[in-house]
Write an enzyme that holds these catalytic residues in place. Structure first.
Site, short mmCIF file in Angstrom:
data_model
loop_
_atom_site.label_atom_id
_atom_site.label_comp_id
_atom_site.label_asym_id
_atom_site.label_seq_id
_atom_site.Cartn_x
_atom_site.Cartn_y
_atom_site.Cartn_z
N HIS A 17 0.83 -1.20 0.00
CA HIS A 17 0.00 0.00 0.00
C HIS A 17 0.87 1.26 0.00
O HIS A 17 2.02 1.25 0.43
CB HIS A 17 -0.93 0.01 1.20
CG HIS A 17 -2.02 -1.01 1.09
ND1 HIS A 17 -2.99 -1.17 2.05
CD2 HIS A 17 -2.30 -1.93 0.13
CE1 HIS A 17 -3.82 -2.13 1.69
NE2 HIS A 17 -3.42 -2.61 0.53
N GLU A 68 0.85 4.09 1.74
CA GLU A 68 1.37 4.60 3.01
C GLU A 68 2.49 3.72 3.55
O GLU A 68 3.48 4.23 4.09
CB GLU A 68 0.25 4.79 4.03
CG GLU A 68 -0.62 3.59 4.30
CD GLU A 68 -1.80 3.43 3.36
OE1 GLU A 68 -1.60 3.28 2.13
OE2 GLU A 68 -2.94 3.42 3.85
N CYS A 106 -5.92 1.14 5.67
CA CYS A 106 -6.51 -0.10 6.19
C CYS A 106 -5.93 -0.37 7.57
O CYS A 106 -5.03 0.34 8.04
CB CYS A 106 -6.21 -1.26 5.24
SG CYS A 106 -4.47 -1.77 5.23
N CYS A 111 -2.03 -0.99 7.51
CA CYS A 111 -1.26 0.25 7.34
C CYS A 111 -1.38 1.13 8.58
O CYS A 111 -0.44 1.84 8.93
CB CYS A 111 -1.70 0.98 6.09
SG CYS A 111 -1.19 0.10 4.59
#
Length: 159
Positions: free
Chosen positions: A79, A81, A104, A107
């Site tokens: 992801h 981030e 999510c 993360c």
């Protein structure tokens, strides 16, 4: 006397713009996400986008969302981030994360562990358990998050 420009973009517009621009590197046909991490002095520390891990060809990713887990994109994608956090080799404590899509739960754990203290997001999905769990953890750990205030300013970049 010549005066300075008055129509320049704000810090939030600048950093969210970098996150949006970073999202354009993502190969995912359905979801492009970008992230930008900045410190208290408005210095860009890191950027990231959702994509394959270094050394893993994105040509080998099954870009599906449905089916057996290993036959979907989910186990192969880092992801945005997380990529931004991993791209930085230093202290992220008290930094701010600009992200085009709300984190999510996985993360959120990385955000908490890295010391990021504030999240500004462009979009947040509804009815997503991973987001609900992320919100629980972020609140419990004192990490502020709020939606980006859209200004509807359009900037075109010709490359």
């Amino acid at each position: 006397m010549i005066e300075k420009r008055k129509d320049y973009i704000t810090w939030d517009q600048y950093f969210m713009g970098l996150a949006v621009l970073s999202s354009e590197r993502a190969k995912d046909p359905k979801r492009r996400v970008g992230a930008c991490i900045v410190n208290e002095d408005h210095k860009v520390l890191s950027i990231g986008y959702n994509g394959a891990p270094i050394g893993f060809s994105d040509d080998k990713i099954p870009w599906r969302k449905e089916g057996q887990f290993k036959e979907t994109k989910f186990p192969y994608i880092c992801h945005a981030e997380l990529n931004a956090i991993l791209n930085y080799h230093g202290d992220l404590r008290n930094s701010k994360l600009y992200i085009t899509y709300f984190p999510c739960n996985e993360c959120a754990k990385a955000i908490i562990q890295s010391g990021i203290k504030e999240i500004i997001y462009l979009e947040k999905p509804k009815n997503d358990e991973t987001v609900e769990v992320a919100e629980i953890m972020l609140k419990e750990c004192g990490i502020a998050y709020y939606p980006y205030k859209k200004c509807h300013k359009k900037i075109e970049i010709e490359l």
